[in-house]
Write a protein that holds these residues in place. Structure first.
Motif, PDB file in Angstrom:
ATOM      1  N   ALA A 155       0.893  -1.388  -0.078  1.00 34.62           N
ATOM      2  CA  ALA A 155       0.031   0.012  -0.160  1.00 34.62           C
ATOM      3  C   ALA A 155       0.970   1.248  -0.042  1.00 34.62           C
ATOM      4  CB  ALA A 155      -0.866   0.213   1.316  1.00 34.62           C
ATOM      5  N   GLU A 156       2.048   1.062   0.578  1.00 37.44           N
ATOM      6  CA  GLU A 156       3.092   2.359   0.779  1.00 37.44           C
ATOM      7  C   GLU A 156       3.450   2.823  -0.683  1.00 37.44           C
ATOM      8  OE1 GLU A 156       6.521   4.538   0.859  1.00 37.44           O
ATOM      9  OE2 GLU A 156       6.563   1.971   0.963  1.00 37.44           O
ATOM     10  N   ARG A 157       3.815   1.529  -1.232  1.00 35.33           N
ATOM     11  CA  ARG A 157       4.516   1.795  -2.603  1.00 35.33           C
ATOM     12  C   ARG A 157       3.445   2.121  -3.419  1.00 35.33           C
ATOM     13  NH1 ARG A 157       9.328  -2.600  -3.786  1.00 35.33           N
ATOM     14  NH2 ARG A 157      10.720  -1.927  -1.892  1.00 35.33           N
ATOM     15  N   MET A 158       2.255   1.571  -3.460  1.00 33.23           N
ATOM     16  CA  MET A 158       1.234   2.241  -4.487  1.00 33.23           C
ATOM     17  C   MET A 158       0.776   3.712  -4.080  1.00 33.23           C
ATOM     18  SD  MET A 158       0.559  -0.232  -6.587  1.00 33.23           S
ATOM     19  CE  MET A 158      -0.726   0.715  -7.229  1.00 33.23           C
ATOM     20  N   ASP A 159       0.752   3.906  -3.122  1.00 31.50           N
ATOM     21  CA  ASP A 159       0.539   5.346  -2.489  1.00 31.50           C
ATOM     22  C   ASP A 159       1.392   6.416  -3.175  1.00 31.50           C
ATOM     23  OD1 ASP A 159      -1.916   4.805  -1.580  1.00 31.50           O
ATOM     24  OD2 ASP A 159      -1.176   4.746   0.632  1.00 31.50           O
ATOM     25  N   ARG A 160       2.629   5.865  -3.312  1.00 33.40           N
ATOM     26  CA  ARG A 160       3.698   6.539  -3.638  1.00 33.40           C
ATOM     27  C   ARG A 160       3.654   6.774  -5.488  1.00 33.40           C
ATOM     28  NH1 ARG A 160       8.928   3.841  -1.237  1.00 33.40           N
ATOM     29  NH2 ARG A 160       9.878   4.845  -2.771  1.00 33.40           N
ATOM     30  N   LEU A 161       3.270   5.796  -5.890  1.00 40.41           N
ATOM     31  CA  LEU A 161       3.156   5.641  -7.444  1.00 40.41           C
ATOM     32  C   LEU A 161       1.874   6.520  -7.652  1.00 40.41           C
ATOM     33  CD1 LEU A 161       3.964   2.083  -8.431  1.00 40.41           C
ATOM     34  CD2 LEU A 161       5.536   4.139  -8.407  1.00 40.41           C
ATOM     35  N   ILE A 162       0.965   6.293  -7.105  1.00 44.80           N
ATOM     36  CA  ILE A 162      -0.186   7.089  -7.533  1.00 44.80           C
ATOM     37  C   ILE A 162       0.011   8.705  -7.242  1.00 44.80           C
ATOM     38  CG2 ILE A 162      -2.776   7.586  -6.623  1.00 44.80           C
ATOM     39  CD1 ILE A 162      -2.926   4.764  -6.069  1.00 44.80           C
ATOM     40  N   ALA A 163       0.568   8.981  -6.118  1.00 43.00           N
ATOM     41  CA  ALA A 163       0.819  10.681  -5.890  1.00 43.00           C
ATOM     42  C   ALA A 163       1.689  11.071  -6.971  1.00 43.00           C
ATOM     43  CB  ALA A 163       1.652  10.695  -4.465  1.00 43.00           C
ATOM     44  N   ALA A 164       2.745  10.236  -7.629  1.00 44.90           N
ATOM     45  CA  ALA A 164       3.728  10.587  -8.539  1.00 44.90           C
ATOM     46  C   ALA A 164       2.890  10.670 -10.058  1.00 44.90           C
ATOM     47  CB  ALA A 164       4.519   9.921  -8.451  1.00 44.90           C
ATOM     48  N   GLY A 165       1.779  10.177 -10.220  1.00 45.28           N
ATOM     49  CA  GLY A 165       1.130   9.913 -11.596  1.00 45.28           C
ATOM     50  C   GLY A 165       1.611   8.776 -12.263  1.00 45.28           C
ATOM     51  N   LEU A 166       2.205   7.755 -11.563  1.00 39.14           N
ATOM     52  CA  LEU A 166       2.904   6.523 -12.085  1.00 39.14           C
ATOM     53  C   LEU A 166       1.951   5.243 -11.939  1.00 39.14           C
ATOM     54  CD1 LEU A 166       6.532   6.690 -10.907  1.00 39.14           C
ATOM     55  CD2 LEU A 166       5.526   7.490 -13.275  1.00 39.14           C
ATOM     56  N   ALA A 167       0.663   5.527 -11.301  1.00 38.67           N
ATOM     57  CA  ALA A 167      -0.379   4.527 -11.106  1.00 38.67           C
ATOM     58  C   ALA A 167      -1.569   5.337 -11.028  1.00 38.67           C
ATOM     59  CB  ALA A 167       0.040   3.803  -9.946  1.00 38.67           C
ATOM     60  N   ALA A 168      -2.505   4.665 -11.286  1.00 42.70           N
ATOM     61  CA  ALA A 168      -3.909   5.296 -11.138  1.00 42.70           C
ATOM     62  C   ALA A 168      -4.787   4.679  -9.703  1.00 42.70           C
ATOM     63  CB  ALA A 168      -5.014   4.747 -12.323  1.00 42.70           C
ATOM     64  N   PRO A 169      -5.735   5.454  -9.280  1.00 44.33           N
ATOM     65  CA  PRO A 169      -6.425   4.986  -7.801  1.00 44.33           C
ATOM     66  C   PRO A 169      -6.839   3.703  -8.170  1.00 44.33           C
ATOM     67  CG  PRO A 169      -6.754   7.427  -8.333  1.00 44.33           C
ATOM     68  CD  PRO A 169      -5.970   6.835  -9.755  1.00 44.33           C
ATOM     69  N   ASN A 170      -7.330   3.142  -9.272  1.00 42.34           N
ATOM     70  CA  ASN A 170      -8.101   2.211  -9.163  1.00 42.34           C
ATOM     71  C   ASN A 170      -6.993   0.808  -9.248  1.00 42.34           C
ATOM     72  OD1 ASN A 170     -10.470   3.565 -11.237  1.00 42.34           O
ATOM     73  ND2 ASN A 170     -10.983   1.676  -9.748  1.00 42.34           N
ATOM     74  N   ASP A 171      -5.547   1.159  -9.440  1.00 44.35           N
ATOM     75  CA  ASP A 171      -4.622   0.278  -9.115  1.00 44.35           C
ATOM     76  C   ASP A 171      -4.562  -0.325  -7.620  1.00 44.35           C
ATOM     77  OD1 ASP A 171      -3.977   0.000 -11.840  1.00 44.35           O
ATOM     78  OD2 ASP A 171      -2.556   1.630 -11.531  1.00 44.35           O
ATOM     79  N   ARG A 172      -4.893   0.622  -6.887  1.00 49.95           N
ATOM     80  CA  ARG A 172      -5.100   0.691  -5.252  1.00 49.95           C
ATOM     81  C   ARG A 172      -6.362   0.093  -4.981  1.00 49.95           C
ATOM     82  NH1 ARG A 172      -4.821   0.809  -0.237  1.00 49.95           N
ATOM     83  NH2 ARG A 172      -3.644   2.540   0.905  1.00 49.95           N
ATOM     84  N   ALA A 173      -7.266   0.249  -5.696  1.00 51.90           N
ATOM     85  CA  ALA A 173      -8.756   0.108  -5.521  1.00 51.90           C
ATOM     86  C   ALA A 173      -9.414  -0.394  -6.339  1.00 51.90           C
ATOM     87  CB  ALA A 173      -9.457   1.212  -4.656  1.00 51.90           C
ATOM     88  N   PRO A 174      -9.502  -1.612  -7.081  1.00 53.81           N
ATOM     89  CA  PRO A 174      -9.829  -2.102  -8.221  1.00 53.81           C
ATOM     90  C   PRO A 174     -11.236  -2.506  -8.198  1.00 53.81           C
ATOM     91  CG  PRO A 174      -8.385  -3.814  -7.209  1.00 53.81           C
ATOM     92  CD  PRO A 174      -8.237  -2.706  -6.299  1.00 53.81           C
ATOM     93  N   PHE A 175     -11.838  -2.636  -6.937  1.00 50.95           N
ATOM     94  CA  PHE A 175     -13.278  -2.884  -6.724  1.00 50.95           C
ATOM     95  C   PHE A 175     -14.325  -1.619  -6.833  1.00 50.95           C
ATOM     96  CE2 PHE A 175     -11.216  -6.565  -5.427  1.00 50.95           C
ATOM     97  CZ  PHE A 175     -11.848  -7.636  -6.149  1.00 50.95           C
ATOM     98  N   HIS A 176     -13.616  -0.585  -6.789  1.00 49.12           N
ATOM     99  CA  HIS A 176     -14.419   0.581  -6.747  1.00 49.12           C
ATOM    100  C   HIS A 176     -14.562   1.121  -8.004  1.00 49.12           C
ATOM    101  CE1 HIS A 176     -13.733   1.433  -2.243  1.00 49.12           C
ATOM    102  NE2 HIS A 176     -13.106   0.529  -2.344  1.00 49.12           N
ATOM    103  N   PRO A 177     -15.437   2.241  -8.318  1.00 55.23           N
ATOM    104  CA  PRO A 177     -15.818   2.704  -9.544  1.00 55.23           C
ATOM    105  C   PRO A 177     -14.522   3.111 -10.285  1.00 55.23           C
ATOM    106  CG  PRO A 177     -17.487   3.523  -7.887  1.00 55.23           C
ATOM    107  CD  PRO A 177     -16.293   2.815  -7.449  1.00 55.23           C
ATOM    108  N   ALA A 178     -14.540   3.024 -11.646  1.00 55.32           N
ATOM    109  CA  ALA A 178     -13.536   3.198 -12.319  1.00 55.32           C
ATOM    110  C   ALA A 178     -13.107   4.682 -12.253  1.00 55.32           C
ATOM    111  CB  ALA A 178     -13.762   2.947 -14.097  1.00 55.32           C
ATOM    112  N   GLY A 179     -11.924   5.141 -12.425  1.00 54.63           N
ATOM    113  CA  GLY A 179     -11.544   6.611 -12.557  1.00 54.63           C
ATOM    114  C   GLY A 179     -10.486   6.927 -13.483  1.00 54.63           C
TER     115      GLY A 179
END
Length: 642
Positions: free
Chosen positions: A545-569
């Motif tokens: 989770a810590e690594r995914m949060d860093r990637l999302i904050a940097a624009g290297l991943a999407a929020p759905n990579d962290r929460a795939p069961f939530h509505p698409a973003g």
């Protein structure tokens, strides 16, 4: 509807069951096997097969793939014999051939076990029951996550086969063999096998009330072991700390029934109605199995809702008793086959069957599925007790209404399928794995089954249909793309693999899954796939989770990579921000390389090379606006650590 009073139903002519049995029993079983194969195509090292093949590769390469976070903090593999078997196969034949062999073996074992259960439940109408088990969409839990009988290199299919064979043995009075097979299922996949143990326990308790003592004693023994602090059982008295709970509820929302949408509950309703109706038609030896499969599934969901969702206990969350629903799903499909075989004779009974079929057709719509299932159950009960006697006019009108609803659903799906075909990107392939998600497939399966049955007495028709079915299986069963085959064989992108080999360390493959393991023999720095096993390891959950949060904050991943069961973003930017890459590469735990999928004419500044694919990879993505196509033509490589 007129009420006939106390007419003796036993004096009425018995409904003639719909039967596909022939003296030459090979023909119907070939048809059922072909139908099962077409509706369970091989997708290669996909789905959860990626996790198990990855685990095998990690065991064989502890200094490379074995350093992946997912395998360093693996909390589940030691509870199953399957990783030992798969490791030997991967070492001997390689990941691609090992995955194919295990997937095919699981498919054959599952079908044979389903045939044994169908024979135990139905006897004369077993081919109808087996065809229903092969054709009906036996998925369970959060929609689109888990299916039964998949042709994948996972222990689930093999454990399911052991449990189904166990229930088939139980239906024929071979209780000791049933117990051994259920235990074998537990050794292969404990969670799937426990469903079989639960059903057998309920069946034995129904036959002999002394078994109720064991049903009460086992939970008490588990609580005692937890109180004594015995390993594993001590988790029964451990809750979820807030941080771990929050991570799980984002990444693994399928674990918690309160997050399930209506599409998850509709199948349970129609499966339950089918089981309750079929129990009145089944031979006495099969009736307890039907009730027990429904009871085990509902009890498992209740346990997860109470002690996994409302008042979480760590062991309950990890055991995921809601997954007992897999057996409810399979037995529910078999129950519909029993209903089709037993309700075909009288017009009024066909009305019940039509309502059930409508419920299955709209299983993803809670209102219609529940309404159709409940109405079918009420109608069947009233008919059996001779409380109603529908007139031909009522039967005709109601049947017509059911037909209109069914036709509207099929028309809508035809329209959706036509839209997909006309709007798909060049190179996108809509294979059986996608098409089978449409209820239209059930209608096609029914028509095909009727044609197959009619051909049983005509040698020429058997030759033509048999050859056609065999050819369809050869051409369509293996759905792997050319690129997927090359990745599994480790022959894709040789230049990329050679460049990465010059520097050790983990690889961040943007939007990647198992490519770093299969193609580069490297650990993933972070990926959505690593989050699949976090329920078994709080340490893995926090690190991931810590690594995914860093990637999302940097624009290297999407929020759905962290929460795939939530509505698409929104998706991440196609080109990684240079500043974000610099910050990540300056971190003490930075990856050695970053691999970036590239569109046509997309540039990648500061790269160590661009490596084109032999054929584009086109994938469908769900967005807030609908479905979009993403076309990858090459991969770019960014060096990260000096």
């Amino acid at each position: 509807m007129a009420r006939p009073g106390k007419r003796d139903r036993s004096s009425a002519p018995e409904a003639a069951p719909l039967s596909t049995d022939r003296r030459g029993g090979v023909w119907p079983i070939l048809g059922a096997a072909g139908l099962y194969g077409l509706l369970h195509p091989y997708r290669g090292i996909d789905g959860d097969a990626r996790l198990y093949i990855g685990r095998a590769l990690a065991d064989l390469d502890p200094a490379g793939i074995g350093r992946d976070l997912m395998f360093v903090h693996d909390g589940q593999s030691r509870f199953s014999l399957f990783p030992l078997l798969l490791r030997g196969l991967v070492e001997a034949f390689g990941p691609a051939q090992a995955a194919l062999a295990v997937g095919l073996a699981g498919l054959v074992a599952w079908f044979c076990a389903a045939a044994a259960l169908a024979a135990g439940l139905a006897g004369r109408g077993r081919w109808v029951v087996l065809a229903a088990m092969a054709a009906l969409p036996a998925s369970y839990g959060f929609p689109g996550v888990f299916r039964v009988g998949e042709a994948l290199a996972t222990p689930r299919t093999l454990a399911e086969a052991a449990v189904l064979a166990s229930l088939g043995a139980c239906a024929t009075g071979r209780d000791r063999l049933a117990g051994l097979l259920a235990l074998l299922g537990c050794l292969v996949h404990p969670i799937m096998g426990l469903a079989g143990i639960a059903v057998l326990a309920l069946v034995l308790a129904a036959r002999d009330r002394r078994w109720l003592i064991a049903l009460v004693a086992l939970p008490l023994a588990a609580l005692a072991a937890a109180a004594l602090g015995l390993p594993l059982f001590d988790r029964l008295l451990q809750g979820l700390d807030p941080e771990f709970s929050a991570i799980l509820r984002l990444r693994c929302a399928d674990l918690f029934p309160s997050f399930w949408p209506g599409a998850a509950w509709g199948p349970i309703m129609v499966q339950g109605a089918s089981i309750l109706i079929a129990a009145t038609l089944a031979p006495s030896r099969g009736r307890p199995i039907l009730y027990a499969a429904l009871g085990a599934g509902l009890t498992g969901v209740a346990a997860s809702a109470l002690f996994g969702d409302r008042w979480p206990a760590l062991l309950v969350v990890q055991l995921q008793p809601w997954r007992f629903l897999w057996l409810t799903a399979v037995v529910g499909a078999a129950a519909f086959g029993l209903c089709a075989a037993g309700l075909w004779g009288r017009s009024a009974d066909r009305l019940t069957l039509g309502l059930l079929a409508l419920g299955w057709l709209f299983a993803d719509d809670l209102v219609i599925a529940a309404g159709a299932g409940a109405t079918a159950l009420a109608l069947h009960t009233a008919l059996r007790r001779t409380r109603i006697d529908p007139t031909p006019r009522v039967i005709l009108v109601t049947g017509a209404l059911i037909g209109v609803l069914a036709a509207s659903r099929l028309a809508f799906e035809l329209s959706a399928l036509s839209w997909l075909l006309s709007h798909r990107d060049e190179g996108a392939e809509l294979r059986l794995g996608v098409v089978r998600n449409f209820s239209l497939v059930l209608t096609l399966a029914l028509v095909g089954g009727l044609v197959w049955t009619r051909a049983a007495g005509h040698r020429g028709a058997r030759i033509v249909l048999g050859a056609g079915l065999g050819l369809a299986l050869v051409v369509l069963w293996d759905e792997r793309t050319m690129t997927a085959r090359a990745i599994e064989a480790r022959t894709a992108l040789p230049g990329l693999a050679a460049t990465v080999a010059h520097r050790p360390g983990a690889v961040l493959w943007l939007d990647g899954e198992a490519q770093a393991w299969l193609l580069l023999a490297r650990a993933n720095w972070s990926s959505n796939l690593q989050g699949a096993g976090i329920v078994f390891s709080p340490v893995l959950a926090r690190t991931w989770a810590e690594r995914m949060d860093r990637l999302i904050a940097a624009g290297l991943a999407a929020p759905n990579d962290r929460a795939p069961f939530h509505p698409a973003g929104p998706r991440r930017p196609d080109t990684p921000p240079a500043a974000a890459v610099a910050i990540l590469c300056a971190a003490p735990d930075a990856p050695a390389w970053i691999v970036v999928p590239l569109r046509e004419r997309q540039d990648l500044p500061g790269n160590a090379g661009i490596f084109p694919l032999a054929a584009p990879v086109v994938t469908a993505r769900t967005t807030p606006a609908g479905v979009s196509w993403h076309r990858t033509v090459a991969y770019g490589l960014l060096p990260c650590r000096g």
